[in-house]
Design a protein around this motif. Structure first.
Motif, PDB file in Angstrom:
ATOM      1  N   TRP A 100      31.208  61.521  11.071  1.00 38.20           N
ATOM      2  CA  TRP A 100      30.826  62.685  10.271  1.00 38.20           C
ATOM      3  C   TRP A 100      29.323  62.853  10.292  1.00 38.20           C
ATOM      4  O   TRP A 100      28.570  61.899  10.168  1.00 38.20           O
TER       5      TRP A 100
ATOM      6  N   ARG B  31      31.951  65.177  14.022  1.00 41.49           N
ATOM      7  CA  ARG B  31      32.718  65.958  13.056  1.00 41.49           C
ATOM      8  C   ARG B  31      31.679  66.481  12.073  1.00 41.49           C
ATOM      9  O   ARG B  31      31.041  65.702  11.366  1.00 41.49           O
TER      10      ARG B  31
ATOM     11  N   GLU C  93      34.362  72.094   7.800  1.00 43.44           N
ATOM     12  CA  GLU C  93      34.614  71.065   8.812  1.00 43.44           C
ATOM     13  C   GLU C  93      34.731  71.667  10.214  1.00 43.44           C
ATOM     14  O   GLU C  93      35.423  72.650  10.427  1.00 43.44           O
TER      15      GLU C  93
ATOM     16  N   ALA D 105      30.189  68.628   8.858  1.00 42.57           N
ATOM     17  CA  ALA D 105      30.434  69.212   7.538  1.00 42.57           C
ATOM     18  C   ALA D 105      29.270  70.161   7.300  1.00 42.57           C
ATOM     19  O   ALA D 105      28.179  69.745   6.932  1.00 42.57           O
TER      20      ALA D 105
END
Length: 80
Positions: A59, A11, A22, A13
């Protein structure tokens, strides 16, 4: 495209676009210590990596470096 490593199932950012930029099911590819692709896996170029890392949905903030310090350390921390 040959690359050293790809990180997949991340994921991302990206800090571009709305919010934090995102990207679900993102991928990052590096060659010679530099990012050559960061974005949706479905839009990635044809890659030939030496190694693959499965991020398992974690992330990742590609290219973000955290150079901060805390005043309690008072002084130059360059040697750390």
């Amino acid at each position: 495209m040959k690359c050293d490593t790809i990180w997949r199932e991340a994921r991302l950012a990206t800090m571009t676009g709305p919010g934090v930029g995102e990207i679900e099911q993102g991928m990052i590819a590096c060659r010679d210590g530099r990012i050559v692709y960061a974005g949706p896996a479905a839009e990635a170029p044809d890659l030939a990596p030496v190694s693959v890392v499965d991020c398992e949905g974690c992330w990742v903030t590609p290219g973000l470096i955290d150079p901060h310090t805390h005043l309690v350390h008072a002084g130059d921390r360059a040697a750390e």
